[in-house]
Design an enzyme around this catalytic site. Sequence first.
Site, PDB file in Angstrom:
ATOM      1  N   LEU A  12     -16.374  27.830  11.492  1.00  0.00           N
ATOM      2  CA  LEU A  12     -17.025  29.064  11.033  1.00  0.00           C
ATOM      3  C   LEU A  12     -16.311  29.619   9.801  1.00  0.00           C
ATOM      4  O   LEU A  12     -16.951  30.086   8.851  1.00  0.00           O
ATOM      5  CB  LEU A  12     -17.030  30.113  12.159  1.00  0.00           C
ATOM      6  CG  LEU A  12     -17.548  31.498  11.767  1.00  0.00           C
ATOM      7  CD1 LEU A  12     -18.998  31.433  11.279  1.00  0.00           C
ATOM      8  CD2 LEU A  12     -17.440  32.463  12.952  1.00  0.00           C
ATOM      9  N   ASP A  36       0.843  31.621  13.368  1.00  0.00           N
ATOM     10  CA  ASP A  36       0.416  31.447  14.753  1.00  0.00           C
ATOM     11  C   ASP A  36       0.116  32.840  15.296  1.00  0.00           C
ATOM     12  O   ASP A  36       1.033  33.661  15.441  1.00  0.00           O
ATOM     13  CB  ASP A  36       1.541  30.767  15.545  1.00  0.00           C
ATOM     14  CG  ASP A  36       1.169  30.542  16.998  1.00  0.00           C
ATOM     15  OD1 ASP A  36       0.182  31.138  17.480  1.00  0.00           O
ATOM     16  OD2 ASP A  36       1.892  29.775  17.663  1.00  0.00           O
ATOM     17  N   ILE A  37      -1.134  33.120  15.606  1.00  0.00           N
ATOM     18  CA  ILE A  37      -1.489  34.498  16.001  1.00  0.00           C
ATOM     19  C   ILE A  37      -0.917  34.887  17.362  1.00  0.00           C
ATOM     20  O   ILE A  37      -0.942  36.057  17.719  1.00  0.00           O
ATOM     21  CB  ILE A  37      -3.021  34.755  15.963  1.00  0.00           C
ATOM     22  CG1 ILE A  37      -3.764  33.889  16.971  1.00  0.00           C
ATOM     23  CG2 ILE A  37      -3.570  34.561  14.545  1.00  0.00           C
ATOM     24  CD1 ILE A  37      -5.217  34.332  17.192  1.00  0.00           C
ATOM     25  N   ALA A  60      -9.055  30.665  17.181  1.00  0.00           N
ATOM     26  CA  ALA A  60      -9.330  30.683  18.619  1.00  0.00           C
ATOM     27  C   ALA A  60      -8.974  29.345  19.241  1.00  0.00           C
ATOM     28  O   ALA A  60      -8.881  28.332  18.553  1.00  0.00           O
ATOM     29  CB  ALA A  60     -10.822  30.963  18.871  1.00  0.00           C
ATOM     30  N   ASP A 102     -21.071  33.791  23.999  1.00  0.00           N
ATOM     31  CA  ASP A 102     -22.036  33.973  25.101  1.00  0.00           C
ATOM     32  C   ASP A 102     -21.434  33.560  26.450  1.00  0.00           C
ATOM     33  O   ASP A 102     -21.968  33.902  27.493  1.00  0.00           O
ATOM     34  CB  ASP A 102     -23.308  33.156  24.818  1.00  0.00           C
ATOM     35  CG  ASP A 102     -23.029  31.682  24.544  1.00  0.00           C
ATOM     36  OD1 ASP A 102     -21.979  31.361  23.956  1.00  0.00           O
ATOM     37  OD2 ASP A 102     -23.875  30.843  24.921  1.00  0.00           O
ATOM     38  N   TYR A 132     -12.145  29.658  29.512  1.00  0.00           N
ATOM     39  CA  TYR A 132     -12.447  30.017  28.119  1.00  0.00           C
ATOM     40  C   TYR A 132     -13.167  31.365  28.068  1.00  0.00           C
ATOM     41  O   TYR A 132     -12.794  32.257  27.306  1.00  0.00           O
ATOM     42  CB  TYR A 132     -13.303  28.917  27.491  1.00  0.00           C
ATOM     43  CG  TYR A 132     -13.865  29.256  26.127  1.00  0.00           C
ATOM     44  CD1 TYR A 132     -13.060  29.269  24.994  1.00  0.00           C
ATOM     45  CD2 TYR A 132     -15.223  29.559  25.975  1.00  0.00           C
ATOM     46  CE1 TYR A 132     -13.586  29.572  23.738  1.00  0.00           C
ATOM     47  CE2 TYR A 132     -15.752  29.858  24.727  1.00  0.00           C
ATOM     48  CZ  TYR A 132     -14.929  29.866  23.610  1.00  0.00           C
ATOM     49  OH  TYR A 132     -15.450  30.171  22.382  1.00  0.00           O
ATOM     50  N   LYS A 136     -11.792  34.840  26.359  1.00  0.00           N
ATOM     51  CA  LYS A 136     -12.499  35.494  25.245  1.00  0.00           C
ATOM     52  C   LYS A 136     -12.863  36.936  25.616  1.00  0.00           C
ATOM     53  O   LYS A 136     -12.798  37.838  24.779  1.00  0.00           O
ATOM     54  CB  LYS A 136     -13.760  34.707  24.869  1.00  0.00           C
ATOM     55  CG  LYS A 136     -13.501  33.327  24.270  1.00  0.00           C
ATOM     56  CD  LYS A 136     -12.773  33.359  22.932  1.00  0.00           C
ATOM     57  CE  LYS A 136     -13.623  33.883  21.790  1.00  0.00           C
ATOM     58  NZ  LYS A 136     -12.885  33.824  20.498  1.00  0.00           N
TER      59      LYS A 136
HETATM   60  N1  LIG Z   1     -18.026  26.744  18.368  1.00  0.00           N
HETATM   61  C1  LIG Z   1     -18.913  27.446  19.095  1.00  0.00           C
HETATM   62  O1  LIG Z   1     -19.928  26.908  19.569  1.00  0.00           O
HETATM   63  C2  LIG Z   1     -18.699  28.919  19.320  1.00  0.00           C
HETATM   64  C3  LIG Z   1     -19.661  29.639  20.038  1.00  0.00           C
HETATM   65  C4  LIG Z   1     -19.482  31.005  20.217  1.00  0.00           C
HETATM   66  C5  LIG Z   1     -18.364  31.636  19.704  1.00  0.00           C
HETATM   67  N2  LIG Z   1     -17.432  30.915  19.037  1.00  0.00           N
HETATM   68  C6  LIG Z   1     -16.254  31.615  18.506  1.00  0.00           C
HETATM   69  O2  LIG Z   1     -16.320  31.591  17.093  1.00  0.00           O
HETATM   70  C7  LIG Z   1     -14.992  31.534  16.548  1.00  0.00           C
HETATM   71  C8  LIG Z   1     -14.887  30.378  15.562  1.00  0.00           C
HETATM   72  O3  LIG Z   1     -15.198  29.177  16.247  1.00  0.00           O
HETATM   73  P1  LIG Z   1     -15.116  27.753  15.532  1.00  0.00           P
HETATM   74  O4  LIG Z   1     -15.957  26.826  16.336  1.00  0.00           O
HETATM   75  O5  LIG Z   1     -15.327  27.884  14.068  1.00  0.00           O
HETATM   76  O6  LIG Z   1     -13.578  27.403  15.819  1.00  0.00           O
HETATM   77  P2  LIG Z   1     -12.675  26.182  15.293  1.00  0.00           P
HETATM   78  O7  LIG Z   1     -13.417  25.321  14.327  1.00  0.00           O
HETATM   79  O8  LIG Z   1     -12.071  25.542  16.520  1.00  0.00           O
HETATM   80  O9  LIG Z   1     -11.551  26.948  14.478  1.00  0.00           O
HETATM   81  C9  LIG Z   1     -10.562  27.698  15.114  1.00  0.00           C
HETATM   82  C10 LIG Z   1      -9.339  27.661  14.235  1.00  0.00           C
HETATM   83  O10 LIG Z   1      -8.320  28.469  14.845  1.00  0.00           O
HETATM   84  C11 LIG Z   1      -7.099  27.756  14.745  1.00  0.00           C
HETATM   85  N3  LIG Z   1      -6.132  28.211  15.745  1.00  0.00           N
HETATM   86  C12 LIG Z   1      -6.012  27.793  17.032  1.00  0.00           C
HETATM   87  N4  LIG Z   1      -4.946  28.385  17.600  1.00  0.00           N
HETATM   88  C13 LIG Z   1      -4.398  29.217  16.681  1.00  0.00           C
HETATM   89  C14 LIG Z   1      -3.265  30.066  16.665  1.00  0.00           C
HETATM   90  N5  LIG Z   1      -2.493  30.207  17.748  1.00  0.00           N
HETATM   91  N6  LIG Z   1      -2.990  30.758  15.538  1.00  0.00           N
HETATM   92  C15 LIG Z   1      -3.751  30.617  14.426  1.00  0.00           C
HETATM   93  N7  LIG Z   1      -4.835  29.807  14.372  1.00  0.00           N
HETATM   94  C16 LIG Z   1      -5.146  29.107  15.483  1.00  0.00           C
HETATM   95  C17 LIG Z   1      -7.517  26.314  14.953  1.00  0.00           C
HETATM   96  O11 LIG Z   1      -6.498  25.429  14.525  1.00  0.00           O
HETATM   97  P3  LIG Z   1      -6.359  23.985  15.259  1.00  0.00           P
HETATM   98  O12 LIG Z   1      -7.642  23.268  14.974  1.00  0.00           O
HETATM   99  O13 LIG Z   1      -5.150  23.390  14.607  1.00  0.00           O
HETATM  100  O14 LIG Z   1      -6.189  24.274  16.714  1.00  0.00           O
HETATM  101  C18 LIG Z   1      -8.762  26.234  14.090  1.00  0.00           C
HETATM  102  O15 LIG Z   1      -8.483  25.960  12.721  1.00  0.00           O
HETATM  103  C19 LIG Z   1     -14.059  31.459  17.746  1.00  0.00           C
HETATM  104  O16 LIG Z   1     -13.622  32.753  18.078  1.00  0.00           O
HETATM  105  C20 LIG Z   1     -14.944  30.954  18.864  1.00  0.00           C
HETATM  106  O17 LIG Z   1     -14.474  31.367  20.140  1.00  0.00           O
HETATM  107  C21 LIG Z   1     -17.571  29.573  18.818  1.00  0.00           C
END
Ligand SMILES: NC(=O)c1ccc[n+]([C@@H]2O[C@H](COP(=O)([O-])OP(=O)(O)OC[C@H]3O[C@@H](n4cnc5c(N)ncnc54)[C@H](OP(=O)(O)O)[C@@H]3O)[C@@H](O)[C@H]2O)c1
Length: 291
Positions: A12, A36-37, A60, A102, A132, A136
């Site tokens: 995203l 690291d958050i 996340a 969701d 999860y 969240k």
């Molecule tokens: N994907 C879905 O279908 C979906 C649906 C609903 C909501 N969401 C929400 O939308 C948001 C974005 O999702 P996304 O799919 O784009 O996620 P993503 O591609 O997995 O990106 C998350 C990023 O956060 C990084 N991260 C993990 N742990 C961390 C830490 N401790 N400190 C700093 N950064 C950290 C990850 O790094 P690493 O890759 O190195 O771990 C990754 O670059 C999230 O909040 C997710 O819960 C996602």
Amino acid sequence: MKMLVTGGAGMLAYDVLRVAEQAGHELLAIDLPELDITDAAAVDAYFEDHRTDAVVNCAAWTDVDGAEAHPDAAHAVNATGAGNLARAAASSGAALLHLSTDYVFDGHAPVDAEGRERPYLESDPTGPRSVYGRSKLAGEREVLAASPRHTVVRSAWLFGVNGRNFVDTMLRLASEREAVQVVDDQIGCPTWTGHLAPALLGLLERDVRGLVHLAGSGAVSWNAFAREIFRQAEVPCRVEPATTAQMARPAPRPAYSVLASERPEVLPMPDWRDGLAGYLAARAGFTRASA
Ligand SMILES: NC(=O)c1ccc[n+]([C@@H]2O[C@H](COP(=O)([O-])OP(=O)(O)OC[C@H]3O[C@@H](n4cnc5c(N)ncnc54)[C@H](OP(=O)(O)O)[C@@H]3O)[C@@H](O)[C@H]2O)c1
């Protein structure tokens, strides 16, 4: 505005950064290992060194099944980490827009006065069924408690060019076999990050705060989603029905998680089919550009 995107290397975040750059915002992006958050002191120090007007938290733990085996690690990122960012942003006078899911709902569709299924609204009770989802939901609470200026956006079923997602998985499987089995008893809102990103920026620019539902318009099962992927991509792969029980996975998923907003200031997003078409076009360009 001066904007920080945490989790800046993710799926995203890629579109948030792209759209915010086009809109002329001044951008900072950060991810592991630089920040690291879960490390509160490091987060505080980062905010002392970098003044921002707004933060979009895309960081996340997103491995839904992996969270069942690692609940503490998932909670550390999705709840404690979100809280660290939210408090640091509030102390520095920045608004935070945080992403949720969701999966905070139990999946028993709400019903209207006539007994018909209706989408989940912001005021509906939550009931996460997975680690999860619980992590969240805890993160949402941390963020909203930290400042009335913060925003929590629940979205769903994301797909975008910079991450692994269902559309890619289906297209890969279709190149390897003639048929795929996909569950037809989970209904939700597929959402293209290329549509979600400008909608998120719109919320920040218009100061929409508190809890917001924002996902692709319409509703579909994973099975019908797969059929639409192959139809639009013109891929001759059969999609066979399966039940959630047949396709057992470590984390339970909500059977129904269609989202809609009851807030008049939240504009509906484009239909998920338009999101899929936009994604397929962007994906072709992205592959060429990065090849
Ligand atoms: N994907 C879905 O279908 C979906 C649906 C609903 C909501 N969401 C929400 O939308 C948001 C974005 O999702 P996304 O799919 O784009 O996620 P993503 O591609 O997995 O990106 C998350 C990023 O956060 C990084 N991260 C993990 N742990 C961390 C830490 N401790 N400190 C700093 N950064 C950290 C990850 O790094 P690493 O890759 O190195 O771990 C990754 O670059 C999230 O909040 C997710 O819960 C996602």
